[in-house]
Scaffold this motif. Structure first.
Motif, short mmCIF file in Angstrom:
data_model
loop_
_atom_site.label_atom_id
_atom_site.label_comp_id
_atom_site.label_asym_id
_atom_site.label_seq_id
_atom_site.Cartn_x
_atom_site.Cartn_y
_atom_site.Cartn_z
N SER A 51 0.81 -1.22 0.00
CA SER A 51 0.00 0.00 0.00
C SER A 51 0.83 1.26 0.00
CB SER A 51 -0.92 0.02 1.22
OG SER A 51 -0.16 0.15 2.41
N GLY A 52 2.10 1.18 0.42
CA GLY A 52 2.93 2.37 0.53
C GLY A 52 2.87 3.05 1.87
N LEU A 53 1.98 2.59 2.77
CA LEU A 53 1.88 3.19 4.10
C LEU A 53 3.01 2.68 5.00
CD1 LEU A 53 -1.97 2.89 4.76
CD2 LEU A 53 -0.70 4.87 3.91
N PHE A 54 3.16 3.31 6.16
CA PHE A 54 4.12 2.85 7.14
C PHE A 54 3.77 1.44 7.59
CE2 PHE A 54 3.93 7.54 8.10
CZ PHE A 54 5.16 7.86 7.53
N ASN A 55 4.78 0.69 8.02
CA ASN A 55 4.59 -0.66 8.53
C ASN A 55 3.87 -0.60 9.87
OD1 ASN A 55 4.76 -3.32 9.25
ND2 ASN A 55 6.99 -3.46 9.16
N SER A 56 2.73 -1.28 9.96
CA SER A 56 1.91 -1.21 11.18
C SER A 56 2.23 -2.32 12.18
CB SER A 56 0.43 -1.32 10.81
OG SER A 56 0.16 -2.60 10.28
N TYR A 65 5.48 1.75 13.08
CA TYR A 65 4.13 1.55 13.60
C TYR A 65 3.70 2.73 14.47
CZ TYR A 65 6.04 0.21 18.18
OH TYR A 65 6.68 0.20 19.39
N GLN A 66 4.68 3.43 15.09
CA GLN A 66 4.32 4.61 15.88
C GLN A 66 3.67 5.68 14.99
OE1 GLN A 66 4.50 4.94 19.07
NE2 GLN A 66 5.96 3.41 19.81
N LYS A 67 4.09 5.75 13.72
CA LYS A 67 3.54 6.73 12.79
C LYS A 67 2.16 6.32 12.27
CE LYS A 67 8.18 7.99 11.24
NZ LYS A 67 9.12 8.04 10.10
N ASN A 92 0.72 12.76 15.87
CA ASN A 92 1.03 13.53 14.67
C ASN A 92 0.04 13.14 13.59
OD1 ASN A 92 4.02 12.80 15.95
ND2 ASN A 92 3.83 14.93 15.29
N SER A 93 -0.08 13.99 12.58
CA SER A 93 -1.00 13.72 11.47
C SER A 93 -0.20 13.57 10.18
CB SER A 93 -2.02 14.85 11.33
OG SER A 93 -2.79 14.97 12.50
N TYR A 94 -0.74 12.75 9.26
CA TYR A 94 -0.05 12.45 8.01
C TYR A 94 -1.03 12.49 6.85
CZ TYR A 94 3.52 10.69 11.23
OH TYR A 94 4.44 10.58 12.23
N TYR A 433 -0.55 -4.85 16.11
CA TYR A 433 -0.54 -3.83 15.07
C TYR A 433 -1.04 -2.51 15.62
CZ TYR A 433 -0.62 -7.94 12.00
OH TYR A 433 -0.36 -9.13 11.39
N THR A 434 -0.76 -1.45 14.86
CA THR A 434 -1.50 -0.20 15.03
C THR A 434 -2.50 -0.13 13.88
OG1 THR A 434 0.37 0.92 13.97
CG2 THR A 434 0.26 0.99 16.37
N SER A 435 -2.70 1.03 13.26
CA SER A 435 -3.73 1.15 12.21
C SER A 435 -3.44 0.21 11.04
CB SER A 435 -3.78 2.59 11.69
OG SER A 435 -4.05 3.49 12.73
N LEU A 436 -4.51 -0.34 10.46
CA LEU A 436 -4.37 -1.33 9.40
C LEU A 436 -5.15 -0.90 8.15
CD1 LEU A 436 -4.93 -4.52 11.57
CD2 LEU A 436 -2.77 -3.82 10.55
N LEU A 437 -4.61 -1.23 6.99
CA LEU A 437 -5.32 -1.06 5.73
C LEU A 437 -5.60 -2.45 5.17
CD1 LEU A 437 -6.44 0.82 3.52
CD2 LEU A 437 -4.22 0.65 2.39
N TYR A 438 -6.88 -2.79 5.10
CA TYR A 438 -7.31 -4.10 4.61
C TYR A 438 -7.71 -3.98 3.14
CZ TYR A 438 -7.99 -5.59 9.51
OH TYR A 438 -7.83 -5.92 10.83
N LYS A 439 -7.01 -4.68 2.28
CA LYS A 439 -7.42 -4.80 0.87
C LYS A 439 -8.44 -5.91 0.75
CE LYS A 439 -5.69 -6.05 -3.73
NZ LYS A 439 -6.47 -5.07 -4.48
#
Length: 621
Positions: A51-56, A65-67, A92-94, A433-439
Motif C-alpha cells: 500500500s505504501g503506508l508505514f509498517n503497522s 508503527y508509531q507513525k 502527529n498527522s499524516y 498492530y497499530t492502524s491497518l489497511l485491509y485490501k
C-alpha cells in the motif's frame, strides 16, 4: 451397481461443492497491505507492504508503527484525481496521496497541518470545489484547526474557533443544517453544562477565512458526558438530524426543525427556535436502561441494512450493543434477532457492502479484542459472523472505501498500539498492530463476479450567501441521498460527514449490484429546493446505465466526465492542456459541461488561471 456408485460420487461432489461455495460466501477475505508480519505467526494469508503506508506491525525492528497510530481518519479524494487519499493521525498527522492504488507520503511537501488529532471530518466549507479538513484537537488548550484545501495538494491552516469556546471538544461533523447551500459545523464536548453546539457558516471574511457563528446550544443539568455524534436524515424529510452518543444519562436524537412535515410535503422554517428538538425518548433511542448508570455509548452509525429506504441505527456501547431497526420512524432494538451483538468494548463502526451483493455488512471496531464483522444475507434474513479479519490493533474506528479502485470496498481501521496486558488471553500468539489497511480480496478468494457502481456528487453552489433555502446544494453535496433502481430493488445511500468514533466514510457512494450488468436508473434527493414545487429537489436520472463504473453527477449539469478532461478521452494529460489553451486564447463558445471540465479553479470562467491549475495538477500526479 456401478452406476449407482457413480451417482453417489456425483451427489457427494455436488454436495461438497455447494457447501464449499456457501461457506466461502459466508466469509470475507482481506489482505493487510501495511504489514510485514511473518505469516508463520498466524493462520492467515501472507500480509505485505504494497500500500505504501508505514509498517503497522509492532516489533523490535521498526518504529514505523508509531507513525500509524490513529484516533481518526478520512479516505477522501482531496485533489480531484478520482481516487481516495488518506489523512489520519493521533500524536502527529499524516497525508498520503493515492497514485494508482499506492499511497505516497506528501505530508511535508504539501505543507499540511501535522499537529495531533483525536477526530477528523472533511467537506468543502468555502464552496471552492475542494474538500477541506476539520480536525478535532487532542489538548484542551489547542486551537481548533480548519485545513483549507486550495487544490493540487496546497493547504492553508486557519483557526476556525478559539479554544476557549470548546475546551473539551469530543466530536464534530459537517452538515448544511439550515439548507442555505453551505456547510455548518456541529460539535460536542464531553463535560460541562453546555455540550452540543451548532456553528453556522457565515462565509469568507476580509482576511480570506471562513467565519462561523454559534447558532444553537443544548444544555444538561447532570454529570453526564457526550462522546461522539453520527449524522443522517433519519425521518426522510430532507434535512439531516444528529444522534449524540453519550454516557451516564440518555443519548440524544436532535431532530432538525429546518424542514417540518411529512416527506414530500414539508414546510421550510427560516429561523426555527429551537433549531433542533431532542426526541430520543419518544423514539426509543435514548438507551437509558442499558446500565444502572444510564447510557454507555461510544460510537454509532446509520445504515439501511434492510433496503427499505430509511436509516437503521447501530449503537456501540461499552456494554450491550443495540441495533435499532427503523420502520417508518418507529425504532425497535433487534440486536438479538439479528445476532449482531459484538465485543463489550466497541467504539466505531461502518456499514459497507463488502461483497457487492446489494446489502450492507456491519464492521464494528474493538479496542481490546478482534473487530467484529457481520455478513448480511438479506435475502434469507440471516447474519453470519465472518472469521476474517483476526487482527489486534486497538481499533478506534472503521473507514470504508475502495482505495485501489477495483470496485471492492477496502477498510482502514484507525487504531492505537495493543499492549501486551490488554491482549485477549485466548489469543496469545497474535502479532500486534497499530492502524491497518485491509485490501478486499473477496472476489479473488471466491471467484465472485459481483458488480458495482459508484457515484460522486457535486452541488451547484459557488458562493456563500445565507439567503435561506438554496436552490443549489453545497459543493460536497453533503446531505444528498442517492436511490439506486435495479432489478434487485432499490438501495439507498446518503452523503454523511460524521459517524463512528471520530471519522467519516468517503463522499463517494458505493453500491453492490450482484450479477446486474446494467441498472435502470437512479434518483438523487439534493439538499436544496425545487423552486417550482417549494419542496426538496428530487431528480430521476433515467437509464439504462452500465455497472462497474464511477458516475460524476453535478447538480445543475447532470452526468459529466472527468474534471480537467477537456477533450473527453477519459484521461487528463498534456492533450487537455493544449485543448484548454486553445479554448481560452480563442474565446470559443463552451457548453456548460465543457466549461465545467475546463474550470479548474471553480470561478465559472475559462481563463489563464485554469491553464495554470491544469498544468499544476498534472505535475502533482
Amino acid at each position: 451397481m456401478i452406476l449407482s456408485f457413480l451417482n453417489i460420487i456425483r451427489l457427494l461432489f455436488f454436495s461438497f461443492t455447494f457447501w464449499g461455495v456457501f461457506l466461502l460466501g459466508s466469509e470475507l477475505f482481506f489482505l493487510v497491505t501495511n504489514s510485514s508480519v511473518n505469516s508463520s505467526l498466524r493462520n492467515e494469508p501472507q500480509q505485505d507492504l504494497s500500500s505504501g503506508l508505514f509498517n503497522s506491525w509492532v516489533n523490535e525492528n521498526t518504529n514505523d508503527y508509531q507513525k500509524m497510530k490513529a484516533k481518526g481518519a478520512i479516505l477522501i479524494d482531496l485533489d480531484w484525481d478520482n481516487d481516495l487519499d488518506l489523512y489520519y493521525g493521533f500524536n502527529n498527522s499524516y497525508l498520503f496521496k493515492n497514485v494508482d492504488g499506492v499511497f505516497t507520503n506528501i505530508t511535508d511537501s504539501s505543507d499540511i497541518d501535522q499537529d495531533a488529532l483525536i477526530g477528523v471530518v472533511a467537506g468543502d466549507v468555502d464552496n471552492n470545489g475542494y474538500p477541506d479538513i476539520i480536525k478535532q484537537r487532542a489538548l484542551p488548550s489547542s486551537n481548533h484547526h480548519l485545513i483549507m484545501n486550495q487544490g493540487n495538494n496546497v493547504y492553508n491552516t486557519v483557526e476556525y474557533l478559539p479554544p476557549m469556546l470548546l475546551p473539551d471538544m469530543h466530536g464534530q461533523g459537517l452538515l448544511d443544517a439550515d439548507l442555505d447551500g453551505d456547510l455548518d459545523i456541529f460539535a460536542i464536548q464531553d463535560e460541562g453544562t453546555e455540550q452540543a453546539f451548532l456553528f453556522k457558516n457565515q462565509g469568507i471574511n476580509p482576511f480570506g477565512e471562513v467565519e462561523f457563528i454559534q447558532s444553537f446550544v443544548f444544555e444538561v443539568d447532570d454529570l453526564s458526558t457526550s462522546r461522539t455524534i453520527t449524522i443522517a436524515d433519519y425521518d426522510n424529510d430532507g434535512d439531516q438530524d444528529i444522534y449524540v452518543i453519550r454516557k451516564f444519562s440518555i443519548n440524544w436524537l436532535l431532530e432538525n426543525q429546518t424542514l417540518t412535515g411529512e416527506p414530500g410535503n414539508v414546510v421550510y422554517n427560516s429561523n426555527p427556535n429551537p433549531l433542533f428538538l431532542e426526541v430520543s425518548q419518544s423514539l426509543n433511542l435514548d438507551d437509558q436502561n442499558v446500565s444502572t448508570s444510564g447510557s454507555m455509548g461510544y460510537g454509532a452509525a446509520w445504515g439501511d441494512y434492510d433496503n427499505d429506504e430509511d436509516y437503521d441505527l447501530y449503537l456501540a456501547n461499552w456494554g450491550v450493543n443495540r441495533l435499532y431497526k427503523n420502520d417508518n420512524g418507529i425504532f425497535e432494538n433487534v440486536i438479538e434477532e439479528t445476532s449482531t451483538n459484538a465485543d463489550t468494548l466497541n467504539n466505531g463502526l461502518a456499514w459497507p457492502d463488502l461483497d457487492n451483493d446489494g446489502d450492507v455488512e456491519l464492521w464494528i471496531s474493538s479496542i481490546r479484542n478482534h473487530d467484529n464483522v457481520f455478513i448480511n444475507n438479506l435475502e434469507e434474513q440471516l447474519w453470519d459472523s465472518s472469521s476474517s479479519p483476526k487482527f489486534l490493533s486497538a481499533t478506534q474506528d472503521i473507514i470504508a472505501g475502495d482505495y485501489d479502485n477495483d470496485g471492492w470496498i477496502d477498510i482502514f481501521t484507525a487504531g492505537l498500539e495493543m499492549n501486551e496486558n490488554d491482549d485477549n488471553e485466548n489469543d496469545t500468539t497474535s502479532a500486534k498492530y497499530t492502524s491497518l489497511l485491509y485490501k478486499n480480496i473477496y472476489n479473488d478468494s471466491t471467484m465472485s463476479n459481483n458488480n458495482w457502481v459508484k457515484f460522486r456528487l457535486e452541488g451547484g453552489k459557488y458562493d456563500i450567501d445565507n439567503n435561506g433555502w438554496s436552490n443549489l446544494a453545497n459543493k460536497s453535496a453533503i446531505g444528498a441521498r442517492i436511490i439506486l433502481h435495479s432489478n434487485m430493488g432499490n438501495q439507498m445511500r446518503e452523503i454523511i460527514a460524521s459517524k463512528g468514533h471520530g471519522s467519516m466514510n468517503p463522499l463517494t457512494q458505493h453500491f453492490g449490484l450482484k450479477d446486474e450488468l446494467i441498472f435502470e436508473g437512479f434518483t438523487i434527493k439534493w439538499p436544496s429546493v425545487d423552486s417550482t414545487l417549494n419542496q426538496q429537489k428530487t431528480i430521476y436520472y433515467e437509464g439504462p446505465f452500465q455497472s462497474n463504473k464511477i458516475y460524476t453527477v453535478v447538480e445543475h449539469l447532470g452526468i459529466v466526465g472527468i474534471k480537467g478532461d477537456t477533450n473527453s478521452d477519459q484521461f487528463v494529460d498534456v492533450l487537455d492542456v493544449v485543448r484548454t489553451i486553445n479554448e481560452v486564447l480563442n474565446e470559443n463558445f463552451l457548453s456548460d459541461k465543457e466549461l465545467w471540465a475546463i474550470d479548474m479553479n471553480y470561478d465559472m470562467n475559462a481563463n489563464i488561471l485554469d491553464i495554470v491549475r491544469l498544468v499544476e495538477f498534472l505535475l502533482s500526479q
